[in-house]
Design a protein around this motif. Structure first.
Motif, short mmCIF file in Angstrom:
data_model
loop_
_atom_site.label_atom_id
_atom_site.label_comp_id
_atom_site.label_asym_id
_atom_site.label_seq_id
_atom_site.Cartn_x
_atom_site.Cartn_y
_atom_site.Cartn_z
N PRO A 76 -4.38 7.35 -4.36
CA PRO A 76 -3.48 7.41 -3.22
C PRO A 76 -3.74 8.63 -2.35
CG PRO A 76 -2.35 8.01 -5.27
CD PRO A 76 -3.70 7.49 -5.65
N ARG B 289 0.81 -1.22 0.00
CA ARG B 289 0.00 0.00 0.00
C ARG B 289 0.85 1.27 0.00
NH1 ARG B 289 -0.59 -1.33 5.62
NH2 ARG B 289 0.13 0.38 6.98
N SER C 60 -1.38 6.51 -9.62
CA SER C 60 -2.85 6.47 -9.55
C SER C 60 -3.40 5.14 -10.03
CB SER C 60 -3.43 7.62 -10.39
OG SER C 60 -2.96 8.87 -9.94
N PRO D 90 2.14 3.02 -4.27
CA PRO D 90 1.51 4.10 -5.04
C PRO D 90 1.75 5.50 -4.47
CG PRO D 90 0.01 2.26 -4.84
CD PRO D 90 1.15 1.98 -3.93
N PRO D 91 1.64 5.70 -3.12
CA PRO D 91 1.90 7.04 -2.60
C PRO D 91 3.34 7.51 -2.85
CG PRO D 91 0.68 5.78 -0.99
CD PRO D 91 1.10 4.82 -2.05
N SER E 112 -2.81 2.36 -7.48
CA SER E 112 -3.70 2.51 -6.32
C SER E 112 -5.11 2.05 -6.65
CB SER E 112 -3.70 3.97 -5.88
OG SER E 112 -4.49 4.14 -4.72
#
Length: 326
Positions: A326, A54, A315, A57-58, A318
């Motif tokens: 994100p 997780r 994006s 993506p950020p 995510s």
């Protein structure tokens, strides 16, 4: 590297703030998850791999934002970029010996074919001029980017008189690099100054036979001092042939020695044309005659494109993995 809008770089200070905010958000989520665990509430479907995934993506999204902020400052990078010489002067030998047929159909026709190939491949911004020389030298076409005018000039040339290689080189030289009385005490500074003023080359199209003054090697030395290279294209064969001039039979052959010396002295290239099939090779070598100079280039669009790809990738991952941005 320099920047047109350096003040925009201040926006990069927001990146560490975003990183700190993200880390605190993750800490809060972990605390909330732990609190729910003590109440007997368990989140299903969450694996260690998914937990680590997780963050991807950020991170990608944040890199894209940072690169976009950097690109917005309009960075300028100094790169060594090649450019074609600005002016090419075609110096045509129009002496009677150029009517010889040891190069088919004639030496003059082969010279014209080389010239047309150079005009056909003329890049935008480059100009081509033409000089005709026999016993004397004459500018028949000032440097121009008008291809039709150049073709017309080339087609009009016909063999007619004796040969003065020196006069031909000097006429072409005066066209692109007039003598500025720089003197010959120290050739290196004079040469660099001349090259800065006259980014040009001369292409000498001839059989190399010389019957008139001045001496061609003396004028080649003058070309060195003015900073102009002379490429020589030898038309004919070493075995030579016999031509008829005013009722007399005259033997004529290619004088490679003088053409090689002219090219060597001026840092040019010597080409030999014994057959029209050689013409494409001459053009291919001459079209790669470049000057490499450092230039500042703005790389905003390149960096902006990379940042856009990173934002899209972050994006997309995510949405694919978690069904949200994100």
């Amino acid at each position: 590297m320099s920047f047109l809008w350096p003040w925009v770089l201040l926006s990069l200070l927001a990146i560490p703030v975003c990183v700190i905010a993200y880390l605190r958000l993750q800490q809060k989520r972990n605390r909330d998850a732990a609190s729910l665990g003590t109440l007997g509430v368990v989140r299903e479907g969450t694996s260690p791999t998914a937990g680590r995934r997780r963050h991807i993506p950020p991170v990608i999204f944040l890199i894209g934002i940072a690169l976009l902020a950097f690109a917005s400052s309009r960075p300028m990078l100094t790169l060594p970029l090649p450019r074609l010489e600005g002016t090419v002067v075609l110096a045509f030998d129009v002496s009677a010996s150029m009517a010889a047929e040891d190069v088919k159909p004639t030496r003059m026709d082969a010279a014209k074919e080389v010239a047309r190939a150079l005009v056909d491949g003329r890049p935008a911004g480059a100009k081509i001029g033409a000089v005709a020389f026999g016993e004397g030298g004459l500018v028949v076409q000032p440097p121009t980017d008008d291809d039709d005018a150049l073709y017309a000039t080339i087609n009009r040339l016909v063999p007619q008189s004796g040969t003065s290689l020196g006069r031909g080189i000097l006429t072409a030289l005066d066209l692109v690099a007039p003598d500025s009385d720089t003197g010959s005490g120290n050739q290196a500074p004079a040469r660099e100054a001349a090259r800065a003023l006259a980014p040009a080359v001369i292409v000498l199209l001839t059989d190399g036979e010389n019957t008139e003054q001045p001496e061609p090697l003396e004028i080649a030395q003058e070309a060195i001092e003015r900073g102009v290279r002379v490429h020589t294209v030898g038309l004919g064969t070493s075995e030579g042939t016999v031509i008829e001039v005013d009722g007399f039979n005259l033997f004529t052959s290619l004088n490679e020695t003088v053409l090689e010396e002219i090219a060597l002295l001026t840092e040019g290239i010597y080409f030999k044309i014994e057959d029209s099939d050689n013409v494409p090779s001459v053009y291919k070598k001459l079209e790669t005659e470049f000057i490499v100079e450092p230039r500042e280039v703005e790389i905003t669009s390149t960096l902006g494109g990379v940042s856009a790809l990173l934002l899209l990738a972050g994006s997309a991952l995510s949405l694919l993995w978690f069904g949200r941005m994100p």
